[in-house]
Enzyme design. Sequence first.
Site, PDB file in Angstrom:
ATOM      1  N   SER A  35      -4.495  10.145  50.311  1.00  0.00           N
ATOM      2  CA  SER A  35      -4.288   8.717  50.055  1.00  0.00           C
ATOM      3  C   SER A  35      -5.605   7.949  50.101  1.00  0.00           C
ATOM      4  CB  SER A  35      -3.324   8.120  51.082  1.00  0.00           C
ATOM      5  OG  SER A  35      -3.822   8.301  52.394  1.00  0.00           O
ATOM      6  N   HIS A  70       0.014  11.874  44.756  1.00  0.00           N
ATOM      7  CA  HIS A  70       0.225  11.159  46.018  1.00  0.00           C
ATOM      8  C   HIS A  70       1.689  10.777  46.185  1.00  0.00           C
ATOM      9  CE1 HIS A  70      -0.449   7.357  48.614  1.00  0.00           C
ATOM     10  NE2 HIS A  70      -0.298   8.409  49.382  1.00  0.00           N
ATOM     11  N   GLU A 130       2.021   8.830  42.739  1.00  0.00           N
ATOM     12  CA  GLU A 130       0.838   8.413  41.992  1.00  0.00           C
ATOM     13  C   GLU A 130       0.160   9.675  41.470  1.00  0.00           C
ATOM     14  OE1 GLU A 130      -1.372   4.601  43.783  1.00  0.00           O
ATOM     15  OE2 GLU A 130      -1.033   6.157  45.270  1.00  0.00           O
ATOM     16  N   ASN A 160      -2.287   1.696  47.499  1.00  0.00           N
ATOM     17  CA  ASN A 160      -3.002   1.359  48.730  1.00  0.00           C
ATOM     18  C   ASN A 160      -3.971   0.198  48.533  1.00  0.00           C
ATOM     19  OD1 ASN A 160      -1.816   2.954  50.651  1.00  0.00           O
ATOM     20  ND2 ASN A 160      -3.237   4.666  50.403  1.00  0.00           N
TER      21      ASN A 160
END
Length: 650
Positions: free
Chosen positions: A115, A136, A148, A187
């Site tokens: 991440s 991800h 992702e 994120n």
Amino acid sequence: MKVLVVGAGTMGHGIAEVCALAGNEVILCDINENILKNALSRIEWSVRKLEQKGRIKGADDVLKRLKTTTDLVEAAKEADFVIEAVVEKTEVKHEVFKTLDENCRDDVILATNTSTIPITDIAMATKRKDKVVGLHFFNPPTLIRLVEIIRGRDTSDETVRKTVEFAKSIGMDYVLVERDVPGFLINRINIRVFVEAIRLLEEGFKPEQIDAAVKYRAGLPMGLFEVVDFSGVDTVYNVLNEVRKRGFEVEVPGLLERMVLEGRLGMKTGKGFYEYSGFYTRAKISKDLAYSVNPINLLAPGINEAAWLIRNGIATKEDIDKATVKGMGYPKGILDFADSYGIDRVVSVLETRKGKTGLKEYEPDELLKELKENGKLGKKTGEGFYKWNYELEDIGPVRYEKRHNYAVITMRRAEKLNALNEEMWVGLTKAFRKARLDRDVRAVIITGEGRAFCAGDDIAVMGSWKSFRDGVEFFENIAMPLVSELADYDKPIISLVNGNAFGGGMELNMFFDIVIASEDASFAVPEGLIGAIPPIASSFGYALFGRRMAYYALTGETMDAKEAKEFGLVDLVVPKHCLEDAGIEHVDKVCRVAPLAAQSIKRSMNAVRQLFRNALELAGKEIELLIPTEDFAEGMAVFVQKRRPQWKGR
């Protein structure tokens, strides 16, 4: 397909379960037998639960497709696809990927669940950089069905294509991150929103105020500080420092560092932003605090980051909104939020925050500036990040706006406090009818321009009546068509009372479904003080509110917004600057109800209103009978001359 999952921790065992549920043979590898044993136990518990709930069949078959090992070399030789989910340390990942590269077949894709660490950095440990890709997952993978897919600097199109196919094969939706930037997509946005929340905390707000705003107004499933406490304050702190070290421009809040040093790490230590008596206890967050903070203040930095991602070709607007909905649980995409509140509002929030903090990270992105400069402000202009159905029409002193799936009707006689003259009555009737007949319109907002919602009937109009016939024709041909339209209206109406709502202005609100008042709003039915009567309040209003309505109708006294809420006329009282936003937020809430269900609810309520139709018509006759009286004439004169009346009772 035989899938190798390296790392059997929280994410690893969840990924392994998802792959096995999709029918793949799965090898779960870790260096520790106890970790593997615990992982298998948790997977079995989860799979059995799914079978009990009827969501899957054949739990035993799923579990048979899983095997564990501590021998990465041998496991790598068997793998058709690899997903790495070990600890977030570059050196550990390099060691794992070197081993995988040396032992997997040449055609095998090596995916990482990282991440924070760049895909390009991880790929450096291999001789197959073109076959290393970010994949991800989100916690827990069994519930959040989104990944992702991140392209490293050397990742090939073929690798991305095959990874997309793999994601689909295990029941995952996906978003593409076209460049290997720190924090990837979700994120980066999360960080901006979380950091803003922490900064507001440092400026004096309470966690409950901020979380109430995002839960009860923006509609997020959990408050921001609830999420941080659940994930671990230290985890968030480490992620922030990691992405900052790699070039992401963000100032880490001092409060976060102090909490880590003090061991206030969230649920796992019993204390973070909230205190917990057990790991799965929830913080108590009152709805009453929801209007202490405006959600757009929290979302604006995330929207700014999303604009940067779009402008730099890292992600599409569609994928950004998909990610915020499916990956973060937003009720709609963050760019949809931007278009709903208005791009100009977003830019204004960012500029204000930059001026207050001096931080460059608040500088509005060039894409936002361009949208604002070109008048592309979102739903209120027909285009922002997206194109929306938009229509604007002035019907006399009434403005009608169609904003995609809802209409805004604004009374625009601000200099007369939006008093109801003939043109206003007719304009409102036409505007409400227009919204009702438009299949796209799911809800209607009504408000007044200036410092009043509506001061009631225009005394100049009433004073101009020379005979009983004049009044009869006005009520039958001008006023009653609007009353009839509202009495049978089959779409939700949200009223935003921004100031005085007197006489007819207060009475009309009795037909509206949700009434939201600003803190300075006031209500009254003072018609009796000028020799008239409030026909709706004294009939339908009396049926709704009983003797409480009699008090206000017979005294003409004013009630403030708080009294009106206690009375039952108002549903919600908000700060004046939050009024428009509250209306937009409630449109979203209303539109989550199925359209046919909303119509059925409205028809059922209208049927109850019909029970009092005779009383309403009788009240209309009563005011007609008052028109030729001396007291009525005295009342009109009193209003103009600002003196005490001399009633004669005739």
